[in-house]
Design a protein around this motif. Structure first.
Motif, PDB file in Angstrom:
ATOM      1  N   TYR A  42       0.837  -1.205   0.000  1.00  0.00           N
ATOM      2  CA  TYR A  42       0.000   0.000   0.000  1.00  0.00           C
ATOM      3  C   TYR A  42       0.873   1.258   0.000  1.00  0.00           C
ATOM      4  O   TYR A  42       0.575   2.249  -0.673  1.00  0.00           O
ATOM      5  CB  TYR A  42      -0.962  -0.007   1.193  1.00  0.00           C
ATOM      6  N   ARG A  43       1.957   1.209   0.762  1.00  0.00           N
ATOM      7  CA  ARG A  43       2.870   2.347   0.790  1.00  0.00           C
ATOM      8  C   ARG A  43       3.499   2.565  -0.594  1.00  0.00           C
ATOM      9  O   ARG A  43       3.665   3.702  -1.047  1.00  0.00           O
ATOM     10  CB  ARG A  43       3.974   2.114   1.831  1.00  0.00           C
ATOM     11  N   ALA A  44       3.855   1.455  -1.262  1.00  0.00           N
ATOM     12  CA  ALA A  44       4.477   1.552  -2.593  1.00  0.00           C
ATOM     13  C   ALA A  44       3.519   2.196  -3.593  1.00  0.00           C
ATOM     14  O   ALA A  44       3.925   3.028  -4.408  1.00  0.00           O
ATOM     15  CB  ALA A  44       4.891   0.159  -3.077  1.00  0.00           C
ATOM     16  N   VAL A 113      -8.631  -0.446  -5.184  1.00  0.00           N
ATOM     17  CA  VAL A 113      -7.180  -0.498  -4.946  1.00  0.00           C
ATOM     18  C   VAL A 113      -6.862  -1.792  -4.192  1.00  0.00           C
ATOM     19  O   VAL A 113      -5.924  -2.517  -4.519  1.00  0.00           O
ATOM     20  CB  VAL A 113      -6.694   0.739  -4.141  1.00  0.00           C
ATOM     21  N   ARG A 114      -7.703  -2.110  -3.206  1.00  0.00           N
ATOM     22  CA  ARG A 114      -7.497  -3.343  -2.441  1.00  0.00           C
ATOM     23  C   ARG A 114      -7.635  -4.558  -3.358  1.00  0.00           C
ATOM     24  O   ARG A 114      -6.865  -5.509  -3.277  1.00  0.00           O
ATOM     25  CB  ARG A 114      -8.485  -3.435  -1.260  1.00  0.00           C
ATOM     26  N   ALA A 115      -8.617  -4.486  -4.260  1.00  0.00           N
ATOM     27  CA  ALA A 115      -8.829  -5.597  -5.191  1.00  0.00           C
ATOM     28  C   ALA A 115      -7.610  -5.765  -6.101  1.00  0.00           C
ATOM     29  O   ALA A 115      -7.185  -6.886  -6.395  1.00  0.00           O
ATOM     30  CB  ALA A 115     -10.080  -5.350  -6.022  1.00  0.00           C
ATOM     31  N   GLY A 134      -0.168  -7.366   8.316  1.00  0.00           N
ATOM     32  CA  GLY A 134      -1.029  -6.315   7.755  1.00  0.00           C
ATOM     33  C   GLY A 134      -2.174  -5.910   8.645  1.00  0.00           C
ATOM     34  O   GLY A 134      -2.047  -5.851   9.881  1.00  0.00           O
ATOM     35  N   ARG A 135      -3.298  -5.594   7.994  1.00  0.00           N
ATOM     36  CA  ARG A 135      -4.497  -5.162   8.717  1.00  0.00           C
ATOM     37  C   ARG A 135      -5.639  -6.164   8.539  1.00  0.00           C
ATOM     38  O   ARG A 135      -6.478  -6.315   9.422  1.00  0.00           O
ATOM     39  CB  ARG A 135      -4.987  -3.807   8.186  1.00  0.00           C
ATOM     40  N   ASP A 136      -5.680  -6.769   7.352  1.00  0.00           N
ATOM     41  CA  ASP A 136      -6.804  -7.649   6.992  1.00  0.00           C
ATOM     42  C   ASP A 136      -6.322  -9.021   6.536  1.00  0.00           C
ATOM     43  O   ASP A 136      -6.993  -9.696   5.770  1.00  0.00           O
ATOM     44  CB  ASP A 136      -7.625  -7.003   5.867  1.00  0.00           C
ATOM     45  N   GLU A 191     -12.292   2.591  10.766  1.00  0.00           N
ATOM     46  CA  GLU A 191     -13.659   3.006  10.420  1.00  0.00           C
ATOM     47  C   GLU A 191     -13.995   2.908   8.946  1.00  0.00           C
ATOM     48  O   GLU A 191     -15.117   3.154   8.545  1.00  0.00           O
ATOM     49  CB  GLU A 191     -13.901   4.437  10.915  1.00  0.00           C
ATOM     50  N   ARG A 192     -12.989   2.532   8.116  1.00  0.00           N
ATOM     51  CA  ARG A 192     -13.308   2.470   6.691  1.00  0.00           C
ATOM     52  C   ARG A 192     -14.250   1.278   6.449  1.00  0.00           C
ATOM     53  O   ARG A 192     -14.156   0.240   7.122  1.00  0.00           O
ATOM     54  CB  ARG A 192     -12.021   2.335   5.864  1.00  0.00           C
ATOM     55  N   PRO A 193     -15.155   1.430   5.487  1.00  0.00           N
ATOM     56  CA  PRO A 193     -16.143   0.369   5.271  1.00  0.00           C
ATOM     57  C   PRO A 193     -15.533  -0.913   4.707  1.00  0.00           C
ATOM     58  O   PRO A 193     -16.029  -2.008   4.971  1.00  0.00           O
ATOM     59  CB  PRO A 193     -17.118   0.981   4.268  1.00  0.00           C
TER      60      PRO A 193
END
Ligand code: DC
Length: 232
Positions: A42-44, A113-115, A134-136, A191-193
């Motif tokens: 994500y940072r990249a 973007v996640r996809a 990560g987060r997820d 809080e992001r959906p």
């Protein structure tokens, strides 16, 4: 073709500065497993979007950027920090700045973007095993992971750790600004959906406030090596 699902995965999710990065690296080294630093992806993309001068709220442009950015990881032979190569450029230090972290957090809220990064993350699942940071990781990317950890620490402690890290790298920051940035990022990420930061229901929660990194590493390794959990 062997079933990819038999390759064990340990997911380590948690907020920024919880020690995930260092702990994941140490655990992966101890187990001889591969490592996925999904935050670096994500940072990249945040870095590449910045280089292209994109408006980070332009979901279409940022998604195209996520789809086309070439991201590589290179481990120097001397065992020093993994280099992150973005579109042929060594961006290891650039992606660690707070500006890039904030950009990563903003673009990570865009579902497309996640996809775009989904397959890339799965490609790290290789024998003998993967530690995914990560987060997820435990909730969305590897919900079938055999081992799941959710690592937390108080915001104050996380800000102090990050301050020390950035100081060592010679990057100029203040503790108060870092704490504010960490708290703002926590709220955005939680809080992001889409794929919010939250523990998987089957994750083991570890609070690392006041616990030395190596003690946490020992706890995580014990989880993986416990005979009850180690069987598929
Ligand atoms: O772990 P990190 O601080 O390097 O992550 C940077 C940002 O990327 C973070 O604020 C949220 C985002 N991220 C994410 O949304 N999902 C991940 N699996 C990893 C990171």
């Amino acid at each position: 073709m062997p079933d990819i699902k038999i390759i064990p995965v340990l997911t380590i999710d948690g907020p920024s500065g919880s020690g995930k990065g260092t702990i994941s690296r140490k655990v992966a080294d101890a187990l001889g497993w591969h490592l996925l630093d999904s935050g670096a992806l994500y940072r990249a993309v945040g870095f590449a979007a910045g280089m292209e001068g994109l408006d980070l709220s332009d979901a279409e442009a940022v998604t195209r950027c996520a789809q086309t950015t070439r991201i590589g990881f290179r481990d120097p032979k001397d065992g020093s920090e993994t280099r992150v190569i973005v579109n042929g450029l060594d961006a290891t230090d650039d992606i660690r700045t707070e500006t890039c972290g904030a950009a990563a957090s903003a673009i990570a809220a865009i579902p497309s973007v996640r996809a775009a990064l989904f397959e890339k993350q799965h490609s790290f699942r290789k024998a003998p095993g993967l530690v995914a940071d990560g987060r997820d990781m435990g909730t969305v990317i590897f919900p079938d992971a055999r081992f799941k950890v959710f690592l937390t620490a108080s915001a104050d402690e996380r800000a102090r750790r990050r301050y020390k890290q950035l100081k060592e790298k010679g990057l100029g920051v203040t503790l108060a600004a870092l704490l504010r940035e960490i708290q703002a990022r926590d709220v955005r990420d939680a809080e992001r959906p889409v794929a919010p930061l939250k523990p998987a229901t089957d994750a083991t929660l570890i609070d690392s406030t006041g616990t030395p990194i190596d003690a946490v590493v020992t706890m995580v390794l014990a989880l993986v090596r416990s005979p009850r959990r180690a069987d598929p």
